[in-house]
Design an enzyme around this catalytic site. Structure first.
Site, PDB file in Angstrom:
ATOM      1  N   GLU A 227       0.883  -1.177   0.000  1.00 48.22           N
ATOM      2  CA  GLU A 227       0.000   0.000   0.000  1.00 48.22           C
ATOM      3  C   GLU A 227       0.914   1.219   0.000  1.00 48.22           C
ATOM      4  OE1 GLU A 227      -3.364  -0.020   0.183  1.00 48.22           O
ATOM      5  OE2 GLU A 227      -3.825  -2.095   0.721  1.00 48.22           O
ATOM      6  N   CYS A 261      -1.882   9.430   2.696  1.00 53.26           N
ATOM      7  CA  CYS A 261      -1.644   8.940   1.333  1.00 53.26           C
ATOM      8  C   CYS A 261      -2.761   9.383   0.410  1.00 53.26           C
ATOM      9  CB  CYS A 261      -1.514   7.420   1.332  1.00 53.26           C
ATOM     10  SG  CYS A 261      -2.917   6.598   2.089  1.00 53.26           S
TER      11      CYS A 261
HETATM   12  P1  NAD Z   1       8.900   4.758   4.128  1.00 54.26           P
HETATM   13  O1  NAD Z   1       8.769   3.909   2.919  1.00 54.26           O
HETATM   14  O2  NAD Z   1      10.069   5.642   4.253  1.00 54.26           O
HETATM   15  O3  NAD Z   1       8.907   3.841   5.445  1.00 54.26           O
HETATM   16  C1  NAD Z   1       7.838   2.983   5.784  1.00 54.26           C
HETATM   17  C2  NAD Z   1       8.343   1.886   6.694  1.00 54.26           C
HETATM   18  O4  NAD Z   1       9.282   1.073   6.001  1.00 54.26           O
HETATM   19  C3  NAD Z   1       9.037   2.371   7.949  1.00 54.26           C
HETATM   20  O5  NAD Z   1       8.622   1.560   9.030  1.00 54.26           O
HETATM   21  C4  NAD Z   1      10.508   2.137   7.625  1.00 54.26           C
HETATM   22  O6  NAD Z   1      11.315   1.930   8.760  1.00 54.26           O
HETATM   23  C5  NAD Z   1      10.444   0.882   6.801  1.00 54.26           C
HETATM   24  N1  NAD Z   1      11.571   0.651   5.881  1.00 54.26           N
HETATM   25  C6  NAD Z   1      12.359   1.597   5.274  1.00 54.26           C
HETATM   26  N2  NAD Z   1      13.236   0.987   4.428  1.00 54.26           N
HETATM   27  C7  NAD Z   1      12.983  -0.347   4.497  1.00 54.26           C
HETATM   28  C8  NAD Z   1      13.535  -1.501   3.845  1.00 54.26           C
HETATM   29  N3  NAD Z   1      14.516  -1.399   2.929  1.00 54.26           N
HETATM   30  N4  NAD Z   1      13.031  -2.715   4.153  1.00 54.26           N
HETATM   31  C9  NAD Z   1      12.024  -2.843   5.042  1.00 54.26           C
HETATM   32  N5  NAD Z   1      11.461  -1.798   5.703  1.00 54.26           N
HETATM   33  C10 NAD Z   1      11.927  -0.562   5.420  1.00 54.26           C
HETATM   34  O7  NAD Z   1       7.525   5.565   4.210  1.00 54.26           O
HETATM   35  P2  NAD Z   1       7.128   6.709   5.265  1.00 54.26           P
HETATM   36  O8  NAD Z   1       7.866   7.946   4.939  1.00 54.26           O
HETATM   37  O9  NAD Z   1       7.201   6.148   6.647  1.00 54.26           O
HETATM   38  O10 NAD Z   1       5.579   6.887   4.941  1.00 54.26           O
HETATM   39  C11 NAD Z   1       5.072   7.788   4.021  1.00 54.26           C
HETATM   40  C12 NAD Z   1       4.647   7.060   2.760  1.00 54.26           C
HETATM   41  O11 NAD Z   1       3.655   6.091   3.064  1.00 54.26           O
HETATM   42  C13 NAD Z   1       4.019   7.984   1.740  1.00 54.26           C
HETATM   43  O12 NAD Z   1       4.515   7.684   0.460  1.00 54.26           O
HETATM   44  C14 NAD Z   1       2.533   7.632   1.833  1.00 54.26           C
HETATM   45  O13 NAD Z   1       1.795   7.914   0.674  1.00 54.26           O
HETATM   46  C15 NAD Z   1       2.591   6.171   2.133  1.00 54.26           C
HETATM   47  N6  NAD Z   1       1.336   5.713   2.719  1.00 54.26           N
HETATM   48  C16 NAD Z   1       0.526   4.883   1.992  1.00 54.26           C
HETATM   49  C17 NAD Z   1      -0.695   4.479   2.517  1.00 54.26           C
HETATM   50  C18 NAD Z   1      -1.620   3.569   1.746  1.00 54.26           C
HETATM   51  O14 NAD Z   1      -2.549   3.010   2.344  1.00 54.26           O
HETATM   52  N7  NAD Z   1      -1.455   3.402   0.449  1.00 54.26           N
HETATM   53  C19 NAD Z   1      -1.063   4.913   3.790  1.00 54.26           C
HETATM   54  C20 NAD Z   1      -0.214   5.766   4.478  1.00 54.26           C
HETATM   55  C21 NAD Z   1       1.001   6.145   3.947  1.00 54.26           C
END
Ligand code: NAD
Length: 471
Positions: A227, A261
């Protein structure tokens, strides 16, 4: 890991990170416990989760207080907690219904064979979540996975980790739950270790991270429910109610400081109503109050300092390419917190980052269109396809336009309805995600593999059936 407080800018919390060794151990422990958990049957799992609902309520003030520091928002922290209780109630009601009849034996199309289906949950599901709604997005996948009979390793975002302390207490107070739901603390490295130790992944976060996780899951041959981000558009047609449209667009774009998002991030308005729309939304945006006094106002600071830099960069890029700022227009440092007022931009084009890249802030770029076809083309000119909005008094026409939009959910005459309506299945289009929906029945059913038992009721066919000599 030192953690920044979004209201003060101070690094006032220390996150003790899990190591690859402790994560492996948690994975092994939860895998051991899963057999018994899945053997309990759904009714007993519901009973355990109902007990958790009680302990969540016991610790709710503590969790909401911690979440309020993580996100610098009090009201939304309470809404997140209510959302989780609602989610638990909903799935505790629905999961037993969905599991009520899958195991019945019936005749196959081959008349001598009976078939029986078994639903086998993934043993250990990994949930990796972002910082924008830390509690809700951590538990939204956890609850159905647990009810399906899976164990869960949950790694919330390192940007907003304080709420895990209260959450952990609510889990430990229910021992049957504590053995199958384990919290993992840390950042990207901890996330990578989670992916290595589970049998399926539910990931909510950015597109670049989602792609990395999807690639590792493909290597490991495990499903990844991704997501990801969006750049949600709204089309405001000539016959739209401008008051309704401006209220909804502003709330969707600037609510939670645009850090959702499904925030509306680009607005296309019929040229005949463009001036009136812009005037009204600018007036409404100008009176939104920042919660510099935490007891008052509607919009908090930006949670993540790195995101604040991206927002500033996108606004600067738009101004340099000719955009006009009608309200807001820059990230301000107030008492250490980073704040951005609702920023209405006009004279924008698709050459600007603010129209093509995810902003994740309260920025409202508005463009005019002359024909509906032009609006649809502009809306679909994006790598994202999360959700969208259409405003019109003619619902049939709005539905017709919605069917031409490349996105997984369309709110008609409102914005971001997917943040409160969970019962309609939706798949992300394009780079906004992949695999089964977390909404609707699929949100539960995706945690099972279907096993087919094929029972021959007559003597089986023999090798002689392949005899080439027919005489
Ligand atoms: P991010 O991708 O930076 O991090 C998300 C999570 O992934 C964190 O817990 C982080 O520690 C972990 N992570 C980072 N690198 C990783 C790796 N290589 N392997 C495994 N885990 C890893 O995202 P963010 O900045 O925390 O969140 C914002 C983003 O989330 C925005 O793009 C937003 O649109 C999206 N989002 C999507 C939805 C949806 O339902 N589609 C909902 C909310 C947020």
């Amino acid at each position: 890991m030192k953690i920044r407080n979004p209201r003060t800018g101070l690094y006032d919390y220390e996150l003790i990170e899990d190591t690859s060794k402790t994560i492996k151990q948690k994975g092994q422990d939860s895998r051991m416990a899963q057999k018994q958990w899945s053997g309990l049957g759904v009714k007993k799992r519901v009973a355990v989760l109902r007990n958790w609902m009680k302990t969540l309520k016991e610790f709710q003030n503590e969790i909401i207080d911690q979440l309020s520091i993580d996100t610098a928002r009090k009201k939304i922290a309470a809404i997140e907690m209510d959302g989780i209780i609602g989610l638990l109630q909903g799935w505790c009601y629905r999961a037993p219904q969905l599991l009520s009849s899958p195991e019945q034996r019936k005749s196959a199309t081959v008349s001598t064979v009976m078939v029986q289906q078994q639903w086998i949950p993934y043993e250990v599901v990994g949930v990796i979540s972002p910082w924008n709604f830390p509690l809700l997005l951590a538990l939204i996948d956890v609850v159905p996975a647990l009810l399906a009979g899976s164990s869960v390793l949950l790694k919330p975002s390192e940007v907003t980790p304080r709420f895990m302390d209260g959450l952990e207490k609510s889990i430990q107070a229910v021992p049957e739950l504590a053995s199958v739901l384990k919290l993992v603390r840390g950042g990207a490295d901890a996330g990578k270790s989670v992916v290595e130790n589970v049998d399926a992944i539910c990931f909510t976060g950015s597109v670049p991270t989602g792609k990395k996780i999807g690639a590792v899951c493909a290597e490991r041959f495990i499903p990844a429910f991704l997501e990801l981000g969006g750049k949600d558009p709204a089309i405001v047609l000539e016959d739209a109610d401008i008051d309704i449209a401006t209220d909804a667009v502003l709330r969707s774009a600037a609510g939670a400081t645009g850090q959702a998002c499904q925030s509306l991030e680009r607005i296309y308005v019929a040229e005949t109503i463009f001036d009136e729309f812009v005037k009204k939304i600018t007036q409404k945006a100008a009176v939104v109050t920042l919660t510099i006094n935490p007891e008052k106002g509607q919009m908090g600071p930006l949670i993540f300092d790195k995101q604040a830099k991206k927002i500033d960069d996108q606004i600067d890029d738009a101004i340099a390419k000719g955009a006009e700022v009608l309200t807001g227009g820059k990230v301000e440092n107030i008492n250490g917190g980073l704040w951005c007022r609702p920023t209405v931009l006009i004279n924008v084009t698709h050459d600007m980052k603010v129209m093509t890249e995810e902003t994740f802030g309260p920025v409202i770029p508005i463009m005019s269109f002359t024909t509906e076809q032009e609006a649809i083309t502009l809306v679909n000119d994006s790598i994202y396809g999360l959700s969208a909005s259409v405003f019109s008094k003619d619902i049939d026409n709005a539905v017709n336009i919605s069917s031409q939009i490349e996105a997984g959910a369309i709110s008609i005459n409102d914005g971001s309805l997917t943040n409160k309506v969970f019962d309609a299945e939706k798949n992300s289009f394009k780079e906004s995600g992949i695999n089964a929906s977390r909404m609707g029945d699929a949100g539960f059913l995706r945690f099972f593999r279907k096993k087919a038992l094929l029972i021959q009721t007559e003597p089986p066919a023999t090798m002689m059936g392949f005899e080439e000599n027919q005489e």
